[in-house]
Design a protein around this motif. Structure first.
Motif, short mmCIF file in Angstrom:
data_model
loop_
_atom_site.label_atom_id
_atom_site.label_comp_id
_atom_site.label_asym_id
_atom_site.label_seq_id
_atom_site.Cartn_x
_atom_site.Cartn_y
_atom_site.Cartn_z
N CYS A 381 -12.76 13.53 -33.18
CA CYS A 381 -14.09 13.60 -33.51
C CYS A 381 -14.65 12.16 -34.13
CB CYS A 381 -14.27 14.84 -34.49
SG CYS A 381 -14.24 16.25 -33.65
N ALA A 382 -13.68 11.55 -34.95
CA ALA A 382 -13.88 10.31 -35.81
C ALA A 382 -14.34 9.45 -34.73
CB ALA A 382 -12.78 10.05 -36.45
N GLN A 383 -13.51 9.33 -33.62
CA GLN A 383 -13.67 8.36 -32.66
C GLN A 383 -15.23 8.61 -31.96
OE1 GLN A 383 -10.68 7.46 -29.93
NE2 GLN A 383 -9.24 7.53 -31.50
N HIS A 384 -15.48 9.83 -31.72
CA HIS A 384 -16.86 10.12 -31.04
C HIS A 384 -17.88 9.97 -31.95
CE1 HIS A 384 -15.66 11.84 -27.35
NE2 HIS A 384 -14.60 12.20 -27.80
N ARG A 385 -17.68 10.09 -33.40
CA ARG A 385 -18.61 9.83 -34.27
C ARG A 385 -18.67 8.32 -34.84
NH1 ARG A 385 -22.21 13.13 -37.72
NH2 ARG A 385 -22.04 12.41 -39.63
N GLY A 386 -17.69 7.49 -34.29
CA GLY A 386 -17.98 6.05 -34.62
C GLY A 386 -17.19 5.77 -35.95
N LEU A 387 -16.64 6.83 -36.50
CA LEU A 387 -15.95 6.48 -37.81
C LEU A 387 -14.48 5.79 -37.62
CD1 LEU A 387 -16.55 10.06 -39.56
CD2 LEU A 387 -17.49 7.82 -39.86
#
Lengths: 390, 215
Positions: A381-387
């Motif tokens: 999710c962090a990758q999809h959120r750009g975190l």
């Protein structure tokens, strides 16, 4: 765990016996019952740092008898935070990367407004005049806190058991404000069996003469026996037959032979008595009534024409549902009901059943498979959120 | 999508299996894909990394599911027989069922769900009419066992084996349009053969089909 300064000057530090922060909301809260609270407090703690874009916030929702001390020692028991195994630098809930918030639920007894607090209208403890609250009301109050912290969209909302109900409620009530949701060991509705167990607990409290029809604070009494019995009965439901057998078997407590009496002959009895007795030091009996009731009333489908699948229509939130094989309180089948409803909306959902003999409480324990699942989901999710990792 | 979102979640241990590479070739970049029986998520990882695909998976084995979710893929535990009916029509651009149809209880129902849920379905099957099978049965007189179908008759999960021609017959009966079909050899390489012909049914170890979804 270091406690970070309040992100906004509007939150006051909580009293010394309740470390953390406290937000007083003066805007009335309309409750599902039709009543309203003119003003109320939300006690909360945080860990990690909110980034400049305010995109890395994770709301942690606690279970029935949990509280906001998820990452720091409990002020009464001195025990480590209830999710200490998951929270910290480099851990699954990485305080180097995420800003974690956990608030005591409305109706609770660790600083958020509940039945043990003073009703400003009467100057006396609310007791049973406190309005009956729901999971929806708890989430509505939490939303005030998230607004106050200036967080438009939560990166994730995570919680187990009653915390999982709050996660689902968040995803339903504020779908645009929840990027990822992790309901753990929970259900879309409280089952008859679970309502039954809650009723046993409530009746135990009410059967204690010190309960005084709910008015024990004014009478200067505490229904400790009743609350302890409620906790003992509930605690059994958090474990599993295998876990109890593995931990205690039929082992005797500090004796070589049975006593032909009603002492705690068996270790399991001693353990349960200890659980009951230590619980009363940190929990209010009326809070227990109110919060169990909030769980009982939880039924997502009922609010959507009886069809659970309708609840999550067009949701963009990424879900990860997690259950435990030996959890008979919120069994896999009930967690799977959530997954089926999400599939019917073609939502983005993962589902993992973790094999363990530790029962419902597994979500609080060191379960490597559970932790690896949560870590993978959050990382994805962090990758999809750009975190990105700093 | 931000450039970061297309980064590797987990580097693939091995190259993609050849037959899965052919499946991947059939999938348009940026589409929504459901991989039924996704195993450890090899195809989904590849599609995410190379084709920017919004992928979901369904897998029977809990070990497979856990490993997928650990690697950041959206996967649920479930099986084709029981868990496809939840999905609404055309929920995905592609639904992939690779080497699994023969292990379902009701292959025709599963097939109907695939073309209902997906705008297209991609199905691959082991071909029981492969010459090796025929030869073993002919010469040994026992249920054939091969590298692709290694089980004994009594412990095989493959309870509904068929041939390429059988599969095409079923699609015809169900009025499902086969847009493309590919015959594959033992190594998953495509043959230059007419996949609907008798020669492909003799020589191909697998058949791979791109089916049109029901409108």
């Amino acid at each position: 765990m270091t406690v970070i300064a309040p992100p906004s000057p509007l939150s006051a530090p909580a009293p010394a016996d309740r470390p953390g922060f406290r937000l007083t909301v003066t805007e009335p809260l309309a409750l599902d019952s039709g009543q309203s609270l003119a003003s109320y407090d939300i006690a909360y703690t945080t860990a990690g740092t909110l980034n400049a874009e305010r995109t890395n916030a994770i709301l942690i929702c606690h279970a029935l008898t949990g509280d906001q001390y998820f990452a720091q020692p409990h002020p009464i028991t001195g025990k480590p935070g209830w999710w200490d195994v998951l929270v910290g630098p480099g851990k699954v809930l990485d305080t180097d990367r995420y800003f974690l918030v956990c608030a005591n639920v409305l109706g609770g007894c660790m600083g958020s407004t509940g039945p043990a607090d003073i009703d400003p209208a009467t100057g006396k403890a609310w007791s049973l005049s406190f309005p009956v609250i729901t999971i929806g009301d708890m989430v509505r109050a939490q939303k005030q806190l998230i607004d106050h912290l200036g967080i438009d969209s939560l990166f994730a909302v995570i919680g187990g058991s009653m915390g999982g109900m709050q996660v689902l409620q968040w995803a339903l009530s504020y779908p645009d404000r929840v990027f990822a949701a992790v309901p753990i060991a929970t259900a879309p509705r409280h089952s008859a069996q679970n309502i039954a167990f809650h009723e046993v607990g409530r009746q135990a409290i009410m059967a204690d003469a010190n309960w005084c029809g709910g008015d024990y604070i004014a009478q200067g009494l505490r229904p400790e026996r009743g609350l302890a019995v409620a906790r003992m009965a509930a605690h059994v439901t958090y474990l599993s037959e295998q876990a109890l057998h593995r931990k205690f078997g039929r082992n005797l407590q500090n004796r070589d032979a049975i006593s032909f009496g009603f002492d705690a002959d068996f270790q399991v009895e001693n353990y349960l008595r200890h659980q009951g007795n230590s619980f009363v030091d940190r929990f209010d009996a009326n809070s227990y009534l109110y919060i169990t009731r909030a769980c009982d009333y939880f039924d997502i489908a009922a609010e959507h024409g009886g069809v659970l699948a309708n609840a999550f229509k067009n949701t963009k939130t990424r879900f990860c549902s997690i259950s435990f094989t030996s959890d008979w309180l919120y069994p896999t089948s009930e967690n799977r009901d959530i997954v089926h409803a999400l599939n019917a909306s073609a939502a983005n959902v993962s589902f993992v059943e973790v094999a363990t003999d530790k029962g419902h409480d597994a979500f609080l324990l060191d379960e490597p498979e559970f932790h690896a699942t949560l870590r993978g989901f959050i990382e994805g999710c962090a990758q999809h959120r750009g975190l990105n990792k700093s | 999508m931000s450039p970061d979102s297309t980064r590797l979640i987990t580097p693939l241990k091995n190259e993609l299996r050849e037959d899965l590479r052919l499946v991947a070739q059939m999938i348009e970049p940026g589409s929504r894909v459901l991989d039924v029986g996704c195993g450890e998520g090899e195809l989904l990882s590849y599609l995410y990394q190379h084709k920017n695909v919004d992928g979901r998976g369904m897998e029977l084995s809990q070990g497979g599911v856990n490993s997928c979710v650990r690697n950041g893929l959206s996967v649920i535990q479930g099986d084709a027989d029981n868990d496809l009916h939840d999905y609404p029509p055309h929920a995905f651009d592609y639904v992939v069922l690779s080497q699994t149809l023969q292990a379902t209880r009701n292959p025709h129902d599963v097939l109907r769900h695939l073309v209902r849920i997906g705008r297209r379905a991609i199905v691959s099957i082991p071909n029981f009419a492969h010459w090796r099978m025929r030869l073993r049965l002919l010469t040994e007189g026992r249920m054939p066992r091969t590298a692709a179908l290694p089980h004994h008759w009594y412990d095989t999960p493959n309870i509904h084996l068929c041939t390429i021609l059988d599969f095409i017959d079923l699609c015809d009966d169900e009025k499902i349009k086969v847009e493309r079909s590919v015959a594959l050899d033992d190594l998953g390489q495509a043959y230059r053969l007419n996949p609907r012909g008798r020669l492909a049914n003799l020589l191909a170890a697998q058949g791979l089909f791109l089916l049109q979804g029901r409108s």
